[in-house]
Design a protein around this motif. Structure first.
Motif, mmCIF file in Angstrom:
data_model
loop_
_atom_site.group_PDB
_atom_site.id
_atom_site.type_symbol
_atom_site.label_atom_id
_atom_site.label_comp_id
_atom_site.label_asym_id
_atom_site.label_seq_id
_atom_site.Cartn_x
_atom_site.Cartn_y
_atom_site.Cartn_z
ATOM 1 N N ARG A 144 0.829 -1.202 0.000
ATOM 2 C CA ARG A 144 0.000 0.000 0.000
ATOM 3 C C ARG A 144 0.867 1.256 0.000
ATOM 4 O O ARG A 144 0.661 2.174 -0.787
ATOM 5 C CB ARG A 144 -0.935 0.007 1.209
ATOM 6 N N GLN A 145 1.876 1.281 0.869
ATOM 7 C CA GLN A 145 2.759 2.446 0.961
ATOM 8 C C GLN A 145 3.556 2.665 -0.322
ATOM 9 O O GLN A 145 3.817 3.805 -0.701
ATOM 10 C CB GLN A 145 3.724 2.295 2.142
ATOM 11 N N ALA A 146 3.932 1.583 -0.991
ATOM 12 C CA ALA A 146 4.728 1.692 -2.220
ATOM 13 C C ALA A 146 3.874 2.083 -3.424
ATOM 14 O O ALA A 146 4.406 2.471 -4.453
ATOM 15 C CB ALA A 146 5.448 0.365 -2.506
ATOM 16 N N GLY A 147 2.564 1.971 -3.284
ATOM 17 C CA GLY A 147 1.688 2.304 -4.398
ATOM 18 C C GLY A 147 1.366 1.122 -5.291
ATOM 19 O O GLY A 147 0.920 1.292 -6.414
ATOM 20 N N GLY A 148 1.612 -0.082 -4.801
ATOM 21 C CA GLY A 148 1.278 -1.280 -5.563
ATOM 22 C C GLY A 148 2.380 -2.319 -5.501
ATOM 23 O O GLY A 148 3.475 -2.076 -4.991
ATOM 24 N N PHE A 149 2.056 -3.485 -6.054
ATOM 25 C CA PHE A 149 2.971 -4.623 -6.022
ATOM 26 C C PHE A 149 4.250 -4.359 -6.823
ATOM 27 O O PHE A 149 5.354 -4.599 -6.346
ATOM 28 C CB PHE A 149 2.244 -5.868 -6.557
ATOM 29 N N PHE A 150 4.099 -3.863 -8.053
ATOM 30 C CA PHE A 150 5.280 -3.668 -8.910
ATOM 31 C C PHE A 150 6.239 -2.605 -8.378
ATOM 32 O O PHE A 150 7.456 -2.827 -8.379
ATOM 33 C CB PHE A 150 4.873 -3.397 -10.359
ATOM 34 N N PRO A 151 5.757 -1.458 -7.885
ATOM 35 C CA PRO A 151 6.700 -0.508 -7.280
ATOM 36 C C PRO A 151 7.436 -1.104 -6.071
ATOM 37 O O PRO A 151 8.617 -0.826 -5.864
ATOM 38 C CB PRO A 151 5.816 0.673 -6.868
#
Length: 117
Positions: free
Chosen positions: A80-87
């Protein structure tokens, strides 16, 4: 479940190692292994109980979640903090090299978790 703090994680590690422990013994173990006072141990334990990660009934402390469940909760928060799985994955691998054996393990995991719909 809410993300665990560093201190909460450290106490959970002890609880997973000794899954049913008397609270007095837990205080002694935390003093020995973590250099914590009685009040610190009980404060962190109270937070874990509030989060639903541990239980303290009749002076016996037990984990209510497994290590894997805690890791999944941490991963969900990081994603969630990274903005998604791929980031998240991109950041994880940034500047790192993995061994061929680790690459094979990752490929096997990807194959196991690939949806074929």
């Amino acid at each position: 479940m809410e993300k665990l703090t560093e201190g909460e994680w450290r106490l959970m590690e002890l609880l997973w190692e000794t899954p049913s422990i008397n609270s007095t013994q837990l205080v002694a173990l935390c003093r020995e292994r973590l250099d914590w006072s009685k009040s610190t141990t009980y404060t962190v334990l109270r937070r874990l109980v509030h989060k639903g990660a541990a239980e303290n009934e009749a002076a016996t402390v037990t984990p209510k979640i497994t290590r894997e469940e805690a890791l999944r909760a941490q991963e969900a928060e990081l994603t969630r903090q990274a903005g998604g799985f791929f980031p998240l994955i991109t950041a994880f691998f940034s500047g790192k090299q993995i061994t061929p054996q680790e690459a094979e393990e990752l490929k096997r995991l990807i194959d196991q978790h690939t949806w074929e719909g």
